[in-house]
Design a protein around this motif. Sequence first.
Motif, mmCIF file in Angstrom:
data_model
loop_
_atom_site.group_PDB
_atom_site.id
_atom_site.type_symbol
_atom_site.label_atom_id
_atom_site.label_comp_id
_atom_site.label_asym_id
_atom_site.label_seq_id
_atom_site.Cartn_x
_atom_site.Cartn_y
_atom_site.Cartn_z
ATOM 1 N N ALA A 115 0.858 -1.180 0.000
ATOM 2 C CA ALA A 115 0.000 0.000 0.000
ATOM 3 C C ALA A 115 0.898 1.234 0.000
ATOM 4 O O ALA A 115 1.780 1.364 0.852
ATOM 5 N N THR A 169 -2.773 0.490 -4.136
ATOM 6 C CA THR A 169 -2.564 -0.792 -3.469
ATOM 7 C C THR A 169 -2.287 -1.852 -4.521
ATOM 8 O O THR A 169 -2.825 -1.796 -5.623
ATOM 9 N N TYR A 174 1.703 -0.896 -9.128
ATOM 10 C CA TYR A 174 0.762 0.137 -8.704
ATOM 11 C C TYR A 174 0.060 0.765 -9.898
ATOM 12 O O TYR A 174 0.684 1.008 -10.933
#
Length: 180
Positions: free
Chosen positions: A128, A144, A173
């Motif tokens: 994250a 995330t 990502y």
Amino acid sequence: AGAFRRIGHSARLMGMGNCALAFPAGAESRQYNPASIAWFDKKIVSLDMLKLSLDRKVSAIHGLVPLKPIGAIGMSWTGSGVSGIPETTTYGEYTGNKMEYTENLFSMGVAIKPSKYFSIGLGVGVNAAKFNNLDADVNSVNSTSAGFDLGVVIHPHQNAWIGLSLRNLAASYDWDSSPI
């Protein structure tokens, strides 16, 4: 995702040249090669706090529980970040705002040792990431991702360790910066 994993996960292993690909050196070894934890026969917990150059930092908690006699299971949280990133306009003028970037990895893995010379392991993790203090209207942008690790360790002789690890597979990502 998880680019901070390239610099290391623990002060001890970074001091050893990040050698944990083949050599099991603690609960944090799982982050380098998930198969390495199969060689431990007792519970281990380790804490790491690294302060690096350019306002970078890495902190981690790693735990390992043996599954006697076949292997072990481990869990980790690793957090990294950089602070004090100066914001500039498209013309390079400093705005006075300092941004920061943080990234967290929550992971677990299991390793089995089918013989006394060989172990295999699988790790999964969720990354994250977050940019903070972007501007007055948008405070943060988040993303995330999930990925996995595969590893093998061969220990043919008392002083010989051979390891192979594929890390952070499928972790990527996707950033949505449209609010900015």
